[in-house]
Design an enzyme around this catalytic site. Sequence first.
Site, PDB file in Angstrom:
ATOM      1  N   CYS A  70       0.868  -1.177   0.000  1.00 44.70           N
ATOM      2  CA  CYS A  70       0.000   0.000   0.000  1.00 44.70           C
ATOM      3  C   CYS A  70       0.906   1.229   0.000  1.00 44.70           C
ATOM      4  CB  CYS A  70      -0.844  -0.074   1.274  1.00 44.70           C
ATOM      5  SG  CYS A  70      -1.667   1.429   1.751  1.00 44.70           S
ATOM      6  N   HIS A  71       0.338   2.359  -0.369  1.00 44.85           N
ATOM      7  CA  HIS A  71       1.145   3.583  -0.433  1.00 44.85           C
ATOM      8  C   HIS A  71       1.759   3.931   0.931  1.00 44.85           C
ATOM      9  CE1 HIS A  71       2.031   7.177  -2.955  1.00 44.85           C
ATOM     10  NE2 HIS A  71       2.458   7.555  -1.784  1.00 44.85           N
ATOM     11  N   THR A  72       1.117   3.550   2.009  1.00 43.44           N
ATOM     12  CA  THR A  72       1.658   3.840   3.347  1.00 43.44           C
ATOM     13  C   THR A  72       2.973   3.081   3.579  1.00 43.44           C
ATOM     14  OG1 THR A  72      -0.622   4.079   4.066  1.00 43.44           O
ATOM     15  CG2 THR A  72       1.025   3.954   5.796  1.00 43.44           C
ATOM     16  N   HIS A  93       1.430  -4.142   5.722  1.00 40.91           N
ATOM     17  CA  HIS A  93       0.267  -4.232   6.619  1.00 40.91           C
ATOM     18  C   HIS A  93      -0.970  -4.769   5.914  1.00 40.91           C
ATOM     19  CE1 HIS A  93       0.007  -0.327   4.638  1.00 40.91           C
ATOM     20  NE2 HIS A  93      -1.282  -0.324   4.894  1.00 40.91           N
ATOM     21  N   GLU A  94      -0.834  -5.126   4.633  1.00 42.29           N
ATOM     22  CA  GLU A  94      -1.990  -5.658   3.906  1.00 42.29           C
ATOM     23  C   GLU A  94      -1.693  -7.125   3.586  1.00 42.29           C
ATOM     24  OE1 GLU A  94      -4.204  -2.739   1.022  1.00 42.29           O
ATOM     25  OE2 GLU A  94      -3.264  -4.264  -0.191  1.00 42.29           O
ATOM     26  N   CYS A 123      -9.768  -3.785  20.523  1.00 38.13           N
ATOM     27  CA  CYS A 123      -9.632  -4.627  21.719  1.00 38.13           C
ATOM     28  C   CYS A 123     -11.000  -5.052  22.234  1.00 38.13           C
ATOM     29  CB  CYS A 123      -8.836  -3.900  22.802  1.00 38.13           C
ATOM     30  SG  CYS A 123      -9.783  -2.669  23.731  1.00 38.13           S
ATOM     31  N   CYS A 126     -12.152  -1.128  25.508  1.00 39.93           N
ATOM     32  CA  CYS A 126     -11.830   0.238  25.933  1.00 39.93           C
ATOM     33  C   CYS A 126     -13.008   1.176  25.649  1.00 39.93           C
ATOM     34  CB  CYS A 126     -10.568   0.731  25.239  1.00 39.93           C
ATOM     35  SG  CYS A 126     -10.793   1.109  23.499  1.00 39.93           S
ATOM     36  N   CYS A 129     -13.648   1.498  21.888  1.00 38.53           N
ATOM     37  CA  CYS A 129     -14.264   0.314  21.275  1.00 38.53           C
ATOM     38  C   CYS A 129     -15.738   0.200  21.664  1.00 38.53           C
ATOM     39  CB  CYS A 129     -13.511  -0.951  21.676  1.00 38.53           C
ATOM     40  SG  CYS A 129     -11.953  -1.153  20.787  1.00 38.53           S
ATOM     41  N   CYS A 137      -9.150   2.633  18.750  1.00 38.25           N
ATOM     42  CA  CYS A 137      -9.059   1.814  19.963  1.00 38.25           C
ATOM     43  C   CYS A 137      -7.949   2.421  20.805  1.00 38.25           C
ATOM     44  CB  CYS A 137      -8.732   0.375  19.572  1.00 38.25           C
ATOM     45  SG  CYS A 137      -8.223  -0.670  20.938  1.00 38.25           S
ATOM     46  N   ARG A 141      -4.882   1.677  18.251  1.00 34.29           N
ATOM     47  CA  ARG A 141      -5.043   2.633  17.155  1.00 34.29           C
ATOM     48  C   ARG A 141      -3.680   2.838  16.494  1.00 34.29           C
ATOM     49  NH1 ARG A 141      -7.125   7.570  20.493  1.00 34.29           N
ATOM     50  NH2 ARG A 141      -6.896   8.800  18.615  1.00 34.29           N
ATOM     51  N   CYS A 202      -6.447  -3.541   4.104  1.00 38.29           N
ATOM     52  CA  CYS A 202      -6.306  -2.079   4.148  1.00 38.29           C
ATOM     53  C   CYS A 202      -7.037  -1.393   2.999  1.00 38.29           C
ATOM     54  CB  CYS A 202      -4.840  -1.635   4.182  1.00 38.29           C
ATOM     55  SG  CYS A 202      -4.701   0.168   4.117  1.00 38.29           S
ATOM     56  N   ARG A 397      -2.746  -2.996  -6.943  1.00 42.10           N
ATOM     57  CA  ARG A 397      -2.177  -3.879  -5.948  1.00 42.10           C
ATOM     58  C   ARG A 397      -1.461  -5.030  -6.659  1.00 42.10           C
ATOM     59  NH1 ARG A 397      -2.503  -0.179  -2.968  1.00 42.10           N
ATOM     60  NH2 ARG A 397      -3.505  -0.146  -0.931  1.00 42.10           N
TER      61      ARG A 397
HETATM   62  N1  APR Z   1      -3.190  15.249  -8.054  1.00 35.95           N
HETATM   63  C1  APR Z   1      -3.982  14.182  -8.360  1.00 35.95           C
HETATM   64  N2  APR Z   1      -3.592  12.897  -8.158  1.00 35.95           N
HETATM   65  C2  APR Z   1      -2.370  12.676  -7.641  1.00 35.95           C
HETATM   66  C3  APR Z   1      -1.510  13.739  -7.285  1.00 35.95           C
HETATM   67  C4  APR Z   1      -1.946  15.074  -7.533  1.00 35.95           C
HETATM   68  N3  APR Z   1      -1.186  16.133  -7.245  1.00 35.95           N
HETATM   69  N4  APR Z   1      -0.363  13.209  -6.783  1.00 35.95           N
HETATM   70  C5  APR Z   1      -0.508  11.869  -6.827  1.00 35.95           C
HETATM   71  N5  APR Z   1      -1.721  11.537  -7.357  1.00 35.95           N
HETATM   72  C6  APR Z   1      -2.257  10.207  -7.613  1.00 35.95           C
HETATM   73  C7  APR Z   1      -1.236   9.223  -8.162  1.00 35.95           C
HETATM   74  O1  APR Z   1      -1.019   9.398  -9.565  1.00 35.95           O
HETATM   75  C8  APR Z   1      -1.887   7.880  -7.834  1.00 35.95           C
HETATM   76  O2  APR Z   1      -2.722   7.419  -8.877  1.00 35.95           O
HETATM   77  O3  APR Z   1      -2.680   9.609  -6.396  1.00 35.95           O
HETATM   78  C9  APR Z   1      -2.726   8.195  -6.587  1.00 35.95           C
HETATM   79  C10 APR Z   1      -2.202   7.515  -5.317  1.00 35.95           C
HETATM   80  O4  APR Z   1      -2.324   6.141  -5.495  1.00 35.95           O
HETATM   81  P1  APR Z   1      -1.351   5.031  -4.866  1.00 35.95           P
HETATM   82  O5  APR Z   1       0.056   5.520  -4.892  1.00 35.95           O
HETATM   83  O6  APR Z   1      -1.670   3.738  -5.531  1.00 35.95           O
HETATM   84  O7  APR Z   1      -1.785   5.035  -3.317  1.00 35.95           O
HETATM   85  P2  APR Z   1      -2.945   4.228  -2.515  1.00 35.95           P
HETATM   86  O8  APR Z   1      -2.399   2.947  -2.016  1.00 35.95           O
HETATM   87  O9  APR Z   1      -4.210   4.255  -3.279  1.00 35.95           O
HETATM   88  O10 APR Z   1      -3.072   5.201  -1.233  1.00 35.95           O
HETATM   89  C11 APR Z   1      -3.558   6.520  -1.382  1.00 35.95           C
HETATM   90  O11 APR Z   1      -4.128   6.763   0.947  1.00 35.95           O
HETATM   91  O12 APR Z   1      -3.714   5.245   2.632  1.00 35.95           O
HETATM   92  C12 APR Z   1      -3.288   6.416   2.023  1.00 35.95           C
HETATM   93  O13 APR Z   1      -0.884   6.473   2.371  1.00 35.95           O
HETATM   94  C13 APR Z   1      -1.903   6.273   1.441  1.00 35.95           C
HETATM   95  O14 APR Z   1      -1.643   8.604   0.971  1.00 35.95           O
HETATM   96  C14 APR Z   1      -1.913   7.343   0.383  1.00 35.95           C
HETATM   97  C15 APR Z   1      -3.351   7.316  -0.110  1.00 35.95           C
HETATM   98 ZN    ZN Z   2      -2.627   0.758   3.723  1.00 37.85          ZN
HETATM   99 ZN    ZN Z   3     -10.184  -0.827  22.272  1.00 33.67          ZN
END
Ligand code: APR
Ligand code: ZN
Ligand code: ZN
Length: 402
Positions: A70-72, A93-94, A123, A126, A129, A137, A141, A202, A397
């Site tokens: 994931c992006h995170t 985390h996914e 949990c 708490c 929850c 949580c 959290r 996620c 993904r």
């Molecule tokens: N304007 C529009 N779209 C944008 C911009 C912008 N300035 N900058 C980036 N993007 C687009 C990217 O091109 C991409 O398609 O945002 C999208 C982000 O997608 P992913 O990188 O696949 O991220 P994803 O896993 O979907 O998560 C998105 O949510 O959970 C949070 O940390 C995560 O911040 C992230 C967001």
């Molecule tokens: Zn995530």
């Molecule tokens: Zn809790």
Amino acid sequence: MPMPMPMPSEMNGKVDINGYSNPNETAGKVILCRAAVAWGPAQPLVMEEICVDPPQELEVRIKILFTSICHTDLSAWKGENEMNRAYPRILGHEAAGVVESVGEGVMDMEAGDHVVPIFNGECGDCVYCKCEKTNLCEKFRVNPLKRGMTKDGKCRFSTKDGKPIFHFLNTSTFSEYTVLDSACLVKIDSKAPLKKMTLLSCGVSTGLGAAWNTADVQAGSTVAIFGLGAVGLAVAEGARARGASKIIGIDINPDKFIKGERMGMTDFLNPKDLEKPVHEKIREMTKGGVDYSFECAGNLDVLREAFLSTHDGWGLTVVLGIHPTPRMLPLHPMELFDGRRIMGSVFGDFKGKTQLPHFAKQCMRGVVNLDEFITHELPFGKINEALQLLVDGKSLRCLLHL
Ligand code: APR
Ligand code: ZN
Ligand code: ZN
């Protein structure tokens, strides 16, 4: 055909896993297995043999079968949040997997159960929850600075020479085995395809839940989604399922529009092609602004555009993107007097343990089109390739098989 079960080899009380494990052989012992370890910001992950301790009280050790990025994870891998730099560390985390063994006091799971990790635990006891208004949580959290287990702050992972390896987001799924608090693990119907259930861990739950639970998108309403990664497209799925009449996708990568169209989005805007700010264009297209906007790009300038794209009087902006830079919300307080609202959404406001099993059943019934989210599949050993696919904006993904 049942999988042949190779016998794990045992040395010095540590069990070396080769393929699937037999809990009778491994429970209570340290497991040696492969993990993709992060050693420094933006350095390629290194596939290492690591030690995974048995689960302690109220903890569960699981065999991961699938994980995705994931992006995170990407932000953490790059070390974007300096306060959160900790190495060596196992990110991820996914995922979806099978319980290998449970620690003392775990009553709701046993070896062999199919499970999905949740980084935002529940949990059940708490004050949070017990409150219907939140899915946070007290103990579990999201705390990006947490690097060990909740019970003792210690790591259950170590290198073969005994150096601790830090945990990430209560989960650490880039490993063949991981240890989680049982509050961060949801038992899933054994008939559900685990491969697809990975997405519920996620991305899909976060996006879809933001549309259903946080915003409560109404039939016939208008929606703008900024950032069309898996999270943004999951918001679109949620809005489509609720009967939104117009779903506008905004992304600087036009390749994302192809997928968006397949998933029911009705209009697309690339801010780079516009001569005016995107919010002005959206207000024109929707007679004053959308009912709901979702920020799924993790960019503060985008967040301001999303906020201004909603209709005054009732528009709601939901923030899903993670904003690592220490900048403040780009709003003047007086702007809130125009009646636009803004709120955040963590894990789609789902209370994980309580609500995810039902959501999984809805997904199995086809309420959500999960297949569209898995754009690539690779063996776990190619995790750096999977990371690059996300960096390059080529994947939604990429499912890694362990
Ligand atoms: N304007 C529009 N779209 C944008 C911009 C912008 N300035 N900058 C980036 N993007 C687009 C990217 O091109 C991409 O398609 O945002 C999208 C982000 O997608 P992913 O990188 O696949 O991220 P994803 O896993 O979907 O998560 C998105 O949510 O959970 C949070 O940390 C995560 O911040 C992230 C967001
Ligand atoms: Zn995530
Ligand atoms: Zn809790």
